[in-house]
Write a protein that holds these residues in place. Structure first.
Motif, PDB file in Angstrom:
ATOM      1  N   ARG A 174      -8.883  15.363 -53.278  1.00  0.00           N
ATOM      2  CA  ARG A 174      -7.526  15.736 -52.902  1.00  0.00           C
ATOM      3  C   ARG A 174      -6.563  15.324 -53.753  1.00  0.00           C
ATOM      4  O   ARG A 174      -5.443  15.811 -54.121  1.00  0.00           O
ATOM      5  CB  ARG A 174      -7.184  15.056 -51.306  1.00  0.00           C
ATOM      6  N   CYS A 175      -6.742  14.395 -54.535  1.00  0.00           N
ATOM      7  CA  CYS A 175      -5.717  13.856 -55.727  1.00  0.00           C
ATOM      8  C   CYS A 175      -6.265  13.779 -57.008  1.00  0.00           C
ATOM      9  O   CYS A 175      -5.763  13.138 -57.865  1.00  0.00           O
ATOM     10  CB  CYS A 175      -5.004  12.819 -55.285  1.00  0.00           C
ATOM     11  N   GLY A 176      -7.533  14.238 -57.046  1.00  0.00           N
ATOM     12  CA  GLY A 176      -8.319  14.332 -58.533  1.00  0.00           C
ATOM     13  C   GLY A 176      -7.859  15.529 -59.164  1.00  0.00           C
ATOM     14  O   GLY A 176      -8.034  15.367 -60.478  1.00  0.00           O
ATOM     15  N   ASN A 177      -7.385  16.606 -58.787  1.00  0.00           N
ATOM     16  CA  ASN A 177      -7.090  17.664 -59.564  1.00  0.00           C
ATOM     17  C   ASN A 177      -5.572  17.723 -60.093  1.00  0.00           C
ATOM     18  O   ASN A 177      -4.543  17.935 -59.364  1.00  0.00           O
ATOM     19  CB  ASN A 177      -7.169  18.910 -58.600  1.00  0.00           C
ATOM     20  N   ILE A 178      -5.382  17.504 -61.384  1.00  0.00           N
ATOM     21  CA  ILE A 178      -4.095  17.199 -62.017  1.00  0.00           C
ATOM     22  C   ILE A 178      -4.090  18.250 -63.070  1.00  0.00           C
ATOM     23  O   ILE A 178      -4.991  18.604 -63.736  1.00  0.00           O
ATOM     24  CB  ILE A 178      -3.820  15.834 -62.490  1.00  0.00           C
ATOM     25  N   LYS A 208      -0.693  11.662 -59.239  1.00  0.00           N
ATOM     26  CA  LYS A 208      -1.785  11.721 -58.157  1.00  0.00           C
ATOM     27  C   LYS A 208      -1.214  12.568 -57.048  1.00  0.00           C
ATOM     28  O   LYS A 208      -1.825  13.342 -56.282  1.00  0.00           O
ATOM     29  CB  LYS A 208      -2.138  10.514 -57.718  1.00  0.00           C
ATOM     30  N   ALA A 209       0.343  12.176 -56.949  1.00  0.00           N
ATOM     31  CA  ALA A 209       1.065  12.850 -55.702  1.00  0.00           C
ATOM     32  C   ALA A 209       1.315  14.359 -55.869  1.00  0.00           C
ATOM     33  O   ALA A 209       1.298  15.017 -55.117  1.00  0.00           O
ATOM     34  CB  ALA A 209       2.233  11.723 -55.622  1.00  0.00           C
ATOM     35  N   THR A 214       2.561  13.929 -66.050  1.00  0.00           N
ATOM     36  CA  THR A 214       3.733  13.532 -66.423  1.00  0.00           C
ATOM     37  C   THR A 214       3.767  13.446 -68.012  1.00  0.00           C
ATOM     38  O   THR A 214       2.598  13.501 -68.857  1.00  0.00           O
ATOM     39  CB  THR A 214       4.038  11.983 -66.119  1.00  0.00           C
ATOM     40  N   GLY A 215       4.918  13.297 -68.731  1.00  0.00           N
ATOM     41  CA  GLY A 215       5.221  13.541 -69.940  1.00  0.00           C
ATOM     42  C   GLY A 215       5.851  12.037 -70.733  1.00  0.00           C
ATOM     43  O   GLY A 215       6.016  11.046 -69.823  1.00  0.00           O
ATOM     44  N   SER A 216       6.107  12.150 -71.971  1.00  0.00           N
ATOM     45  CA  SER A 216       6.554  10.988 -72.521  1.00  0.00           C
ATOM     46  C   SER A 216       7.275  11.470 -73.859  1.00  0.00           C
ATOM     47  O   SER A 216       7.049  12.510 -74.373  1.00  0.00           O
ATOM     48  CB  SER A 216       5.534   9.956 -72.973  1.00  0.00           C
ATOM     49  N   VAL A 217       8.395  10.690 -74.353  1.00  0.00           N
ATOM     50  CA  VAL A 217       8.934  10.901 -75.548  1.00  0.00           C
ATOM     51  C   VAL A 217       8.104  10.389 -76.891  1.00  0.00           C
ATOM     52  O   VAL A 217       8.399  10.694 -77.921  1.00  0.00           O
ATOM     53  CB  VAL A 217      10.386  10.397 -75.752  1.00  0.00           C
ATOM     54  N   TYR A 218       7.016   9.426 -76.434  1.00  0.00           N
ATOM     55  CA  TYR A 218       6.410   8.567 -77.387  1.00  0.00           C
ATOM     56  C   TYR A 218       5.079   9.327 -78.043  1.00  0.00           C
ATOM     57  O   TYR A 218       4.668   8.876 -79.068  1.00  0.00           O
ATOM     58  CB  TYR A 218       6.103   7.347 -76.853  1.00  0.00           C
ATOM     59  N   CYS A 362      -5.025  10.075 -49.895  1.00  0.00           N
ATOM     60  CA  CYS A 362      -5.908   9.969 -51.040  1.00  0.00           C
ATOM     61  C   CYS A 362      -5.509   8.929 -51.949  1.00  0.00           C
ATOM     62  O   CYS A 362      -6.371   7.996 -52.170  1.00  0.00           O
ATOM     63  CB  CYS A 362      -5.978  11.311 -51.757  1.00  0.00           C
ATOM     64  N   LEU A 363      -4.168   8.881 -52.541  1.00  0.00           N
ATOM     65  CA  LEU A 363      -3.796   7.979 -53.366  1.00  0.00           C
ATOM     66  C   LEU A 363      -3.957   6.504 -52.830  1.00  0.00           C
ATOM     67  O   LEU A 363      -4.160   5.672 -53.385  1.00  0.00           O
ATOM     68  CB  LEU A 363      -2.415   8.220 -53.766  1.00  0.00           C
ATOM     69  N   SER A 364      -3.878   6.247 -51.356  1.00  0.00           N
ATOM     70  CA  SER A 364      -3.613   5.151 -50.953  1.00  0.00           C
ATOM     71  C   SER A 364      -4.988   4.246 -51.008  1.00  0.00           C
ATOM     72  O   SER A 364      -4.933   3.228 -51.075  1.00  0.00           O
ATOM     73  CB  SER A 364      -3.475   5.036 -49.524  1.00  0.00           C
ATOM     74  N   GLN A 365      -5.938   4.989 -51.317  1.00  0.00           N
ATOM     75  CA  GLN A 365      -7.270   4.388 -51.669  1.00  0.00           C
ATOM     76  C   GLN A 365      -7.296   3.787 -52.912  1.00  0.00           C
ATOM     77  O   GLN A 365      -8.361   3.098 -53.110  1.00  0.00           O
ATOM     78  CB  GLN A 365      -8.430   5.407 -51.553  1.00  0.00           C
TER      79      GLN A 365
END
Length: 421
Positions: A174-178, A208-209, A214-218, A362-365
């Motif tokens: 449920r929260c593994g598909n990113i 996960k949510a 996410t991204g980053s400037v680094y 899902c994330l709470s696990q």
């Protein structure tokens, strides 16, 4: 995904032995590497390896899809191989705590076993993310849900209706598909914090949510190697949202963000975390510097870093754009409520999944994340009186900034010292 040079092709045993993080399947071959780009081209990623099979029907509706010779499925290895039956020590390491059983039970499969270790073994074999065990030797294999989301634990598992909860090695899809965003124009959010304030952990929660990287400037290669694949894209490519930035230089705040999420943490802990990051000899994102080194660096670096802590907040807090301010300590206490609040704040509609509550359950696990340093207490002799005075002054200055910003949520009493959180 399209493959690049495969690099090393070896067995799963070799994958684990060499501490590789990425495993890819191409045909009947296993490709293993510590870096994603050694096994696949990240810019050609898709949710499914759905290349049209050769010789398919001319009618699009009847065409079949298959991997195709350029297709490779890539897996991220999160844990270590268990080379023996589940032991009591292993079960203890997977223990999440004691929780109250919901009135209508836990959704999943019921089995009768003789021990928590047996329960964990059975549930892992069944592919259930959670194993719960009570004093009557009853074992349920299932997953967290809306009325059992692992946010409220109880003091003792001996209490009536309480269960021991263990996290198995099975992934909850449920929260593994990113995924990555398709290139386009979005209202993007800057995830801003002083270094060591939990930015990387917050990114894990948001990925996960929302279901998006996410991204980053680094463009941090080390973070990419442990699963933060958004580091592989430059901000200008618009393949990521929720962009990490610490604002340690004198550059102006970029124009692209439509909104800001600002994470504020106890300056003692944040600066210590930064010093650990810069001075730990191995595995820099989770390890500690030696006590002797830490004490020396605190005295050496503190005046400059506490000034950076103030300057960061002065630079960010007065941006004239929508802003959500969260205290790291509140996030640790209740990560699920905090991440729900962040997702609801995000201006990009693509980041508001229709199954948010399922993803949060899902994330709470597994809220710990991929690169979060374990908690540690620090004795008072790490911080001379002049350091404590500088913190008191800095905290009061940032409190005043928050008052001027109209923030009503009271800052935690950071002046009490480094072990507040």
């Amino acid at each position: 995904m399209d493959t690049t040079e495969p690099g090393i092709i070896e067995s799963i045993q070799g994958l684990l032995r060499n501490n590789h993080k990425f495993a890819a399947v191409k045909g009947t071959s296993c490709l293993c590497s510590k870096q994603f780009h050694h096994v696949a081209n990240i810019r050609s990623s898709s949710k499914q390896c759905n290349i049209i099979c050769g010789g398919s029907a001319a009618n699009d509706k009847d065409r079949k899809t298959c991997g195709g010779e350029k297709s490779v499925e890539v897996y991220f290895i999160k844990g270590k191989c268990v080379q023996a039956p589940f032991s009591r020590l292993y079960a203890s390491s997977r223990h999440m705590g004691c929780f109250e059983t919901p009135g209508d039970g836990i959704p999943g499969k019921y089995v009768t076993v003789q021990s928590p270790e047996d329960c964990l073994t059975v549930c892992d074999t069944l592919g259930s993310p959670l194993a719960t065990y009570d004093q009557k030797k009853q074992c349920w294999c299932g997953k967290a849900g809306k009325n059992f989301d692992l946010t409220q634990n109880v003091v003792s598992c001996n209490a009536s209706g309480a269960v021991d909860v263990f996290r198995t090695s099975a992934e909850d899809a449920r929260c593994g598909n990113i995924s990555f965003l398709s290139p386009g124009k979005y209202e993007r959010t800057e995830l801003a914090s002083y270094p060591g304030s939990g930015n990387t952990w917050t990114r894990y929660l948001l990925e996960k949510a929302t279901g998006y990287y996410t991204g980053s400037v680094y463009n941090d290669v080390a973070l990419s190697g442990i699963g933060y694949l958004g580091e592989s894209f430059k901000v200008e490519e618009t393949r990521t949202d929720m962009i990490k930035d610490h604002y340690l230089n004198d550059n102006k705040v970029p124009e692209f963000p439509s909104a800001f999420i600002v994470i504020i943490r106890n300056p003692y802990k944040a600066i210590i975390s930064l010093i650990n990051l810069l001075n730990a000899k191995t595995d820099i994102h989770v390890n500690f510097a030696a006590d002797k080194v830490l004490k020396e660096k605190i005295v050496q670096l503190w005046p400059k870093q506490i000034e950076h802590w103030i300057k960061f907040h002065r630079k960010v807090l007065f941006q004239n754009k929508p802003m959500l301010i969260l205290y790291y300590e509140d996030m640790v206490t209740d990560p699920i409520s905090s991440v729900r609040k962040m997702v609801e704040f995000l201006p990009n509609p693509a980041l508001h999944p229709s199954d948010l509550e399922e993803r949060l359950a899902c994330l709470s696990q597994e809220t710990r994340g991929l690169a979060r340093r374990p908690p540690r207490k620090y004795s008072s002799d790490f911080f001379p009186s002049e350091i404590r005075k500088s913190v008191d002054k800095a905290v009061e200055e940032v409190k005043e900034m928050l008052r001027k910003k109209g923030i009503t949520k009271k800052m935690p009493p950071y002046e009490k010292g480094p072990d507040l959180d």
